[in-house]
Design an enzyme around this catalytic site. Structure first.
Site, PDB file in Angstrom:
ATOM      1  N   ARG A  76      -3.007   0.199  -3.915  1.00 45.60           N
ATOM      2  CA  ARG A  76      -4.006  -0.008  -2.879  1.00 45.60           C
ATOM      3  C   ARG A  76      -5.380   0.262  -3.498  1.00 45.60           C
ATOM      4  O   ARG A  76      -5.546   1.230  -4.251  1.00 45.60           O
ATOM      5  CB  ARG A  76      -3.787   0.969  -1.711  1.00 45.60           C
ATOM      6  CG  ARG A  76      -2.649   0.573  -0.792  1.00 45.60           C
ATOM      7  CD  ARG A  76      -3.025  -0.644   0.041  1.00 45.60           C
ATOM      8  NE  ARG A  76      -1.976  -1.094   0.935  1.00 45.60           N
ATOM      9  CZ  ARG A  76      -1.270  -2.216   0.749  1.00 45.60           C
ATOM     10  NH1 ARG A  76      -1.451  -2.963  -0.320  1.00 45.60           N
ATOM     11  NH2 ARG A  76      -0.380  -2.583   1.646  1.00 45.60           N
ATOM     12  N   HIS A 102      -4.397  -9.850  -5.696  1.00 46.70           N
ATOM     13  CA  HIS A 102      -3.361  -9.289  -4.805  1.00 46.70           C
ATOM     14  C   HIS A 102      -2.082 -10.148  -4.824  1.00 46.70           C
ATOM     15  O   HIS A 102      -1.632 -10.635  -3.779  1.00 46.70           O
ATOM     16  CB  HIS A 102      -3.878  -9.148  -3.366  1.00 46.70           C
ATOM     17  CG  HIS A 102      -3.134  -8.083  -2.595  1.00 46.70           C
ATOM     18  ND1 HIS A 102      -3.738  -7.168  -1.768  1.00 46.70           N
ATOM     19  CD2 HIS A 102      -1.812  -7.770  -2.564  1.00 46.70           C
ATOM     20  CE1 HIS A 102      -2.836  -6.363  -1.251  1.00 46.70           C
ATOM     21  NE2 HIS A 102      -1.650  -6.704  -1.725  1.00 46.70           N
TER      22      HIS A 102
END
Lengths: 334, 334
Positions: free
Chosen positions: A249, A297
């Site tokens: 994250r 991502h």
């Protein structure tokens, strides 16, 4: 990304779930953005049918009609309180930090544990660890003829530290161990995990886990305890010139501290797949830094085929009165 | 690189080895280039001592004084016939195609099987397979901000073929299998190897082994049967746009055919670690081709520490009258 507040409403205990009547199909509300719906509108009904679950899936159900909520960030629901009949919210994402902070969520929340996602993460992490270990960039970028053999050390001589030993972190740590890397793992809570070279736990275990590492992989969930985990002080602990991989994250890293440590040479390279703001803004210094690799991502995409099966299995369990899998501990935040 | 002639002198059978007298140290002649000697001048005597072998190692021994020859290409010996007392020639290289063709060599020849070399090869192959599988080059080379998520398929959907299932090929094939790739193996002679997805053998097995592969790894020894193994015809068998990895031997590939297949699009990328001429000449088209990556013969370096132990173990065996390990089948060429 917001910090998790200290006070969260208690979730309804999962134990209160009762088997549903067999007479009518379970009604599943799909709440997520259009492109996610497109990936699941066929796969989810198929997975439910394959699991033997009588169910309908729709994007348009009133709260009163909704038995289950399948959730991905970016949908319509912001207030979960009208969904009193909903047995649980089933997240399509492994990271639940965006929804776990929603004070209207009192339904049990299950996060996604997708074998496809875990496998994808293992591949991304193993690929980038080997890339940095072997120094592939030099050969990939070379444009001049230059024959300079300098074989890298063996994996056995390259200490790797994985922060986070959940589903994803442990799978990556074991894959790297299998390739010969001496892997140090770190987890928030005590773990009896003997397949890794070393395991440290708790706040006090962070410094010994990071010290001496040449490659550090961030795979802890994002909670109020792990936000800015890699700050200026902790970035100093691994070996000088170490490589930082962040497929976890974005907010696990203090961006300004990382840029300073890159410029100063303490961090040799950072390969980042997650960011505080996504898509990463075009003017963010990570894009142009010569020792930062940005991947958009993609380390672990939930795969509709395998994820739909995971959702279907949880609905099957709920309908049969069995306990749900992968329920989130709301206070821990994951 | 010359083709192996059809007629080779018979090696003295290894069975004729007799235990040496215990009274005097074994005399080991080290024949190889200066830089190789530097790597072994301390490690080899140490490994012999650790193996409990009474021996001296020297670069200057007359043929009459020589009990064992430790050999790396580029040394002084071209004529092995005066070394009548030498019990065997112990190669520091895994590939023995340069020495096996020498008609003066009648001593038993053992090739190097170095656990460090095998491990290094597994790392190079796994790293480059994952690099191509994940499409890392795009992210490594990118200089503009561009957020375009397109996750790669999982390894389970990426068929890989490994040609050669010896020490190195099998280790690589198993490592890739462990990461989830469906691996097809091919070997010259029949193999009962059930850990891979599929195994083909013999001349007739080559076409089915290559057909449909998306990544092909060359790890067969170089013999007269495998020279130009990847010619124009065989390069057409894998899937269009496939990736070719050659950490084996340069002459396994027909260079002109490969360049044509790259330009035409049948080969999407070639990552090459070995070449017909090394160092690869600066004007060779491989250096500048946008879809060729050159690595300078670093995939599997013999590691002095582990290789010296392998040599010492063979000398210990010979001195004790035990059969030597890894003897070369002179007719097969490896």
């Amino acid at each position: 990304m917001s910090t998790v507040p200290d006070d969260l409403p208690e979730a309804r205990p999962a134990a209160l779930l009762r088997p549903a009547g067999r007479s009518r199909p379970a009604r599943v509300l799909f709440d997520g953005p259009e492109r996610v719906w497109e990936a699941y509108r066929d796969t989810l009904p198929r997975a439910l049918a394959e699991a033997g679950v009588l169910a309908t899936v729709s994007r348009d159900l009133s709260p009163e009609e909704t038995d289950w909520i399948v959730y991905a960030p970016g949908g319509r629901i912001t207030d979960f309180s009208p969904y009193r009949q909903a047995r649980a919210v089933l997240s399509l994402w492994a990271g639940v930090e965006l929804i776990v902070v929603n004070p209207t969520l009192t339904q049990p929340l299950a996060r996604m544990v997708d074998p496809g996602l875990t496998q994808g993460m293992v591949e991304w992490v193993t690929g980038h660890v080997l890339r940095h270990h072997l120094g592939l960039d030099r050969h990939i970028r070379r444009t001049e003829p230059r024959w300079e053999p300098s074989p890298p050390p063996l994996a056995t001589e390259r200490p790797v530290t994985v922060l986070g030993l959940g589903e994803l972190g442990l799978a990556c740590a074991l894959a790297l161990t299998g390739l010969g890397f001496p892997v140090t793992g770190w987890a928030r809570s005590p773990k009896d995990e003997r397949r890794l070279a070393r395991v440290f736990t708790g706040r006090d275990g962070l410094a010994p886990a990071l010290t001496g590492a040449e490659i550090v992989v961030l795979l802890t969930p994002l909670t109020r305890l792990t936000e800015n985990l890699m700050d200026a002080e902790r970035l100093r602990l691994p070996r000088r010139g170490f490589v930082l991989l962040n497929p976890g994250r974005g907010a696990l890293i203090d961006d300004a501290a990382l840029l300073a440590a890159l410029d100063e040479g303490q961090v040799g390279h950072a390969t980042l797949d997650t960011f505080r703001q996504e898509p990463l803004p075009p003017d963010h210094p990570f894009w142009s830094h010569p020792r930062v690799t940005v991947t958009p991502h993609i380390a672990a995409e939930t795969r509709p085929e395998t994820a739909a099966r995971a959702i279907a299995e949880n609905i099957r369990r709920g309908q049969a009165g069995e306990p749900l899998l992968h329920l989130v501990d709301r206070r821990a935040g994951y």
